[in-house]
Write a protein that holds these residues in place. Structure first.
Motif, PDB file in Angstrom:
ATOM      1  N   LEU A  13       0.827  -1.208   0.000  1.00 55.05           N
ATOM      2  CA  LEU A  13       0.000   0.000   0.000  1.00 55.05           C
ATOM      3  C   LEU A  13       0.865   1.263   0.000  1.00 55.05           C
ATOM      4  CD1 LEU A  13      -1.694   0.346   3.564  1.00 55.05           C
ATOM      5  CD2 LEU A  13       0.493  -0.714   3.108  1.00 55.05           C
ATOM      6  N   TYR A  19      -3.501  -1.547   9.087  1.00 58.01           N
ATOM      7  CA  TYR A  19      -3.589  -2.878   8.463  1.00 58.01           C
ATOM      8  C   TYR A  19      -2.824  -3.902   9.300  1.00 58.01           C
ATOM      9  CZ  TYR A  19      -5.834  -2.021   3.904  1.00 58.01           C
ATOM     10  OH  TYR A  19      -6.725  -1.747   2.895  1.00 58.01           O
ATOM     11  N   SER A  73      -2.709   6.850  -4.871  1.00 59.17           N
ATOM     12  CA  SER A  73      -3.281   5.523  -4.635  1.00 59.17           C
ATOM     13  C   SER A  73      -2.568   4.434  -5.409  1.00 59.17           C
ATOM     14  CB  SER A  73      -4.758   5.521  -5.028  1.00 59.17           C
ATOM     15  OG  SER A  73      -5.458   6.441  -4.252  1.00 59.17           O
ATOM     16  N   GLY A  92       1.300   1.814  -4.283  1.00 56.95           N
ATOM     17  CA  GLY A  92       1.468   0.407  -3.902  1.00 56.95           C
ATOM     18  C   GLY A  92       1.663  -0.476  -5.130  1.00 56.95           C
ATOM     19  N   THR A 131      -3.646  -2.294  -1.671  1.00 51.23           N
ATOM     20  CA  THR A 131      -4.697  -1.310  -1.458  1.00 51.23           C
ATOM     21  C   THR A 131      -4.508  -0.134  -2.408  1.00 51.23           C
ATOM     22  OG1 THR A 131      -4.842  -1.898   0.863  1.00 51.23           O
ATOM     23  CG2 THR A 131      -5.796   0.213   0.224  1.00 51.23           C
ATOM     24  N   THR A 166      -6.007   3.440  -2.644  1.00 48.70           N
ATOM     25  CA  THR A 166      -6.583   4.119  -1.487  1.00 48.70           C
ATOM     26  C   THR A 166      -7.698   5.116  -1.778  1.00 48.70           C
ATOM     27  OG1 THR A 166      -4.602   5.474  -1.714  1.00 48.70           O
ATOM     28  CG2 THR A 166      -4.608   3.886   0.075  1.00 48.70           C
TER      29      THR A 166
END
Ligand code: F0G
Length: 351
Positions: free
Chosen positions: A183, A194, A289, A292, A314, A316
């Protein structure tokens, strides 16, 4: 039964009681999508956890339902946060829903338009600050110390409690923890959350193990990789433009305990991953986002990723929050054509 939001779905794992007024917009329950193109590119079994599907379009809603519910229970009338845009959008929506006054501090001129619009639409007092995110967070903390206003940044541990439910959902879908969970990392709350969730589910829940945590920072804002704060963080991934993450120690502990990594990806690598997600997998995210995915692709490219692993990544936040980069990355629009089928067919090179 319809999805009830993360507090009701995971109540036994969260610090709420019978008297907590549950403030929810139906967050959580987001798709864990198999990603065939990323799997082919890496030789692994890759899934993306699409957190842009939350009510305000980012993973922040998971922590905001718990933070705002508990602030309400404690009698708060106003909440404050510092933000690169997503926390403020989420705080604004949940505070308004709860009848609390949202106040948000943002770095002046550095917030993507979609996020700015959200906080305004939800009635937040949005104050641009002449400084970066780290300055805004320092100010928000001081305000919460000196005035009757609740801090809803992820330094509020209740935020991480809500955000850990994303790890539960991954295990609930896959049947166990993946080998790796990757992530983006900015203020480092999410990687910490997490890790908390995976640990709890391995200890007292359905998981038999925990994954290795792989966090990726933008190269121009990579204090955890450098091992020292970055005074002037700089990246096109505005959501993770952070030089001194609040959850520094938790993130480093997660990396160490999980035998994971925290590495940097360049803006170019982020934009390539961003494009692959939207143009190959059909998943539109904001640039930060994609960090990752950029990181996993980089490790695969450098031969540092064993094949056959099961990897959850993930993504995000939603692409519509910051659409500029998608427009910049695509070929320019053709000139307008006449409203005539032959002209349209010709422009499309049909027939
Ligand atoms: N991705 C997006 C889209 C984000 O908005 C953030 C953080 C992150 C990743 C990084 O998560 O901070 O928990 O390591 N955004 C915060 C905000 C800072 O103000 O919206 P993290």
């Amino acid at each position: 039964m319809a999805w009830r939001g993360v507090i009701e779905e995971y109540r036994q794992w969260l610090p709420v009681d019978a008297g907590t007024p549950v403030v929810t917009l139906g967050e959580g329950g987001t798709p864990l999508l198999p990603a065939p193109r990323l799997s082919a590119r890496t030789g692994c079994e890759v899934y993306v956890k699409v957190e842009g599907m939350n009510p305000t379009g980012s993973f922040k809603d998971r922590g905001m339902t718990t933070a705002i519910s508990l602030a309400k229970q404690a009698g708060a009338e106003a909440v404050v946060c510092a933000s690169t845009g997503n926390t403020s959008s989420s705080a604004a929506a949940y505070a308004t829903r709860a009848g609390l006054r949202p106040v948000v501090l943002v770095p002046a001129g550095k917030i993507a338009l979609g996020k700015l619009a959200q906080a305004l639409a939800h009635g937040a007092t949005q104050l641009p600050v002449e400084g970066n995110f780290d300055d805004c967070l320092r100010l928000a903390r001081e305000l919460a110390e000196k005035f009757p206003v609740a801090l809803v940044n992820s330094v509020n541990p209740v935020r991480l409690q809500g955000q850990k439910t994303a790890a539960f959902e991954v295990v609930d879908v896959l049947g166990d923890a993946p080998d790796i969970h990757a992530l983006p990392v900015g203020n480092a709350g999410n990687i910490s959350a997490y890790w908390l969730g995976y640990q709890e589910y391995a200890k007292e829940g359905p998981a038999s193990r925990t994954p290795r945590m792989f966090g990726f920072q933008a190269a121009g804002a990579a204090p955890l990789v450098l091992g020292a704060p970055v005074e002037h963080p700089d990246t096109i991934a505005s959501a993770i433009r952070i030089g001194n993450p609040a959850s520094w120690d938790l993130a480093v502990a997660a990396r160490q305990a999980s035998a994971g990594v925290i590495e940097a990806v360049t803006d170019e690598e982020i934009l390539v991953a961003h494009r692959i997600l939207s143009a190959e997998e059909g998943v539109f995210v904001e640039p930060a986002s994609a960090a990752g995915v950029a990181g996993v692709l980089k490790l695969a490219r450098e031969g540092r990723l064993e094949t056959g692993l099961r990897i959850a990544i993930t993504v995000t936040g939603h692409g519509l929050k910051d659409p500029d980069w998608a427009v910049k990355a695509a070929p320019p629009l053709p000139d307008p054509v006449a409203a005539d089928v032959l002209a349209v067919a010709e422009a499309l090179s049909f027939g």
